[in-house]
Write an enzyme that holds these catalytic residues in place. Structure first.
Site, PDB file in Angstrom:
ATOM      1  N   HIS A 251       1.463   5.340  -1.711  1.00  8.47           N
ATOM      2  CA  HIS A 251       1.081   6.493  -2.546  1.00  8.47           C
ATOM      3  C   HIS A 251       2.362   7.138  -3.046  1.00  8.47           C
ATOM      4  O   HIS A 251       3.169   7.611  -2.234  1.00  8.47           O
ATOM      5  CB  HIS A 251       0.295   7.527  -1.732  1.00  8.47           C
TER       6      HIS A 251
ATOM      7  N   HIS B  17       0.861  -1.205   0.000  1.00  7.71           N
ATOM      8  CA  HIS B  17       0.000   0.000   0.000  1.00  7.71           C
ATOM      9  C   HIS B  17       0.892   1.248   0.000  1.00  7.71           C
ATOM     10  O   HIS B  17       1.407   1.660   1.038  1.00  7.71           O
ATOM     11  CB  HIS B  17      -0.908   0.000   1.241  1.00  7.71           C
TER      12      HIS B  17
ATOM     13  N   HIS C   1     -10.654   1.103   1.426  1.00 10.70           N
ATOM     14  CA  HIS C   1     -10.479   2.107   2.472  1.00 10.70           C
ATOM     15  C   HIS C   1     -11.737   1.989   3.325  1.00 10.70           C
ATOM     16  O   HIS C   1     -12.801   2.482   2.947  1.00 10.70           O
ATOM     17  CB  HIS C   1     -10.332   3.512   1.871  1.00 10.70           C
TER      18      HIS C   1
ATOM     19  N   LYS D 263      -9.355  -0.498  -6.225  1.00 14.79           N
ATOM     20  CA  LYS D 263      -9.441   0.158  -4.921  1.00 14.79           C
ATOM     21  C   LYS D 263     -10.777   0.846  -4.726  1.00 14.79           C
ATOM     22  O   LYS D 263     -11.225   1.631  -5.574  1.00 14.79           O
ATOM     23  CB  LYS D 263      -8.306   1.191  -4.827  1.00 14.79           C
TER      24      LYS D 263
ATOM     25  N   ASP E 286       1.237   2.526   3.703  1.00 12.95           N
ATOM     26  CA  ASP E 286       0.407   3.718   3.460  1.00 12.95           C
ATOM     27  C   ASP E 286       1.255   4.987   3.458  1.00 12.95           C
ATOM     28  O   ASP E 286       0.807   6.040   3.918  1.00 12.95           O
ATOM     29  CB  ASP E 286      -0.734   3.815   4.475  1.00 12.95           C
TER      30      ASP E 286
ATOM     31  N   HIS F 144      -4.957  -0.633   5.798  1.00 14.17           N
ATOM     32  CA  HIS F 144      -4.538   0.148   6.976  1.00 14.17           C
ATOM     33  C   HIS F 144      -5.519   0.046   8.135  1.00 14.17           C
ATOM     34  O   HIS F 144      -6.128   1.039   8.523  1.00 14.17           O
ATOM     35  CB  HIS F 144      -4.274   1.615   6.618  1.00 14.17           C
TER      36      HIS F 144
END
Ligand code: NCD
Ligand code: ZN
Length: 349
Positions: free
Chosen positions: A19, A17, A140, A103, A252, A178
């Site tokens: 970004h 995970h 999420h 996602k 994350d 997460h």
């Protein structure tokens, strides 16, 4: 894993995970992920989200171009689900290996989720297709509603959305991303790890909500899902220390420019790539659970995704590691998690 006194050798980890953003930020942050991880699942929540195979191919190219040639790094791309996503696009992307997963961002749940899904029933045909083809759904997991307390969003999501979703699509492979609560740990553990697993971040393992308000408000510890009470932090730590194979590494890491972290509408997200892996090592050591480090970092993830476990190994040495203070962007900067702090383990070069 072979463990000597001050050395640990484990299979090279993956980060499930991440970004990376794009353009200038991507160019500067990517090497921190590439340094530690062989593969990373790339989150699709750019300002202009990755909603199609076409966009994903272009974004992947941009990532590979930004990556230092010294790292043999493999970005694993994901598709951002919207109410207009078609099963055809996903099926094509999955079979052509353009997407590894899709996602689900509930509408307005986090950074760049304005195009996220308003009602899960809007994507029924997409979920049906994903279940059929074995394409993982990454979630999420927060129920977004002004009447729900921010600290209860995750447990409300499990009750109101995840449980009905799993009943409707029992063979759908799901990662609850997460996770932050005791309830999530317990819920995930009850189910078959091939169909439901969870990722856990280093910051949710190291911190709780008191840290966010210690000596004043700490914008750098603001992330979503928000840090929870200490009892939840303890439950997460216990989950990984027990070696349970439902859980795997997902840092994350989420870079935001300093001005956007401290502005009057501070962005959620913690940039932890420079220290995430070494933070996990520290936590496993504190929990006296180093024997489970390799499973969490390098085995449970690929098993869930039906991917090969990496062949390379990495060596950790018990030597102080100073976390990078900041990355400069002209007049601006990005400040990483644990900026300037020292961890006890380093990577052997
Ligand atoms: C992430 C981001 O900034 O993209 N932020 C965060 O607080 N974790 C999005 C997300 O994963 O929620
Ligand atoms: Zn994220």
């Amino acid at each position: 894993m072979s463990k000597f006194e001050k050395k640990i050798i484990i299979i090279k980890p993956d980060d499930w995970h991440v970004h990376l953003r794009d353009k200038k930020i991507l160019n500067k942050v990517i090497k921190y992920t590439g340094q530690f991880y062989k593969r990373a699942v790339i989150m699709p929540n750019l300002k202009d989200p990755i909603t199609s195979c076409f966009k994903s191919i272009a974004y992947r190219k941009q990532i590979l171009k930004a990556m230092n040639v010294n790292y043999k790094f493999e970005p694993l791309m994901t598709c951002y689900l919207t109410s207009s996503t078609t099963p055809k696009e996903l099926e094509f992307g999955f079979f052509k290996k353009i997407f590894i997963a899709a996602k689900l961002y509930p509408h307005c749940s986090t950074t760049n989720s304005q195009q996220g899904v308003k009602a899960i029933s809007d994507i029924n045909c997409v979920l049906e297709c994903m279940e059929k083809i074995g394409m993982p759904l990454l979630i999420h997991g927060e129920e977004i509603n002004q009447n729900i307390d921010i600290y209860d969003r995750e447990s409300e999501f499990i009750k109101n959305t995840l449980e009905p979703l799993r009943n409707k699509f029992p063979q759908l492979k799901i990662v609850l991303e997460h996770i932050t609560t005791k309830e999530s740990v317990e819920y995930i553990k009850k189910h078959d790890c091939n169909y439901l697993s969870g990722t856990i971040t280093p910051h949710h393992l190291m911190l709780n909500r008191n840290d966010m308000f210690s000596s004043g408000i700490q914008p750098y510890l603001y992330c979503l899902p928000i840090l929870k009470k200490n009892k939840h932090q303890k439950a997460l730590r216990k989950a990984i220390a027990s070696g349970d194979n439902h859980f795997f590494l997902g840092s994350d890491t989420a870079p935001h420019l300093h001005k956007n972290k401290i502005g009057s509408f501070g962005c959620a997200g913690i940039f932890n790539a420079p220290s995430s892996f070494l933070s996990y090592v520290t936590i496993f050591e504190e929990m006296k659970a180093l024997k489970y480090l390799q499973a969490f970092c390098s085995e449970n993830g690929p098993k869930f995704y039906n991917m090969p476990i990496n062949k390379e190994t990495i060596t950790l040495v018990k030597k102080p590691y100073k976390v990078l203070k900041q990355i400069n962007f002209g007049k601006n900067k990005i400040i990483p998690f644990l900026s300037g702090k020292t961890l006890n383990w380093s990577l052997q070069k």
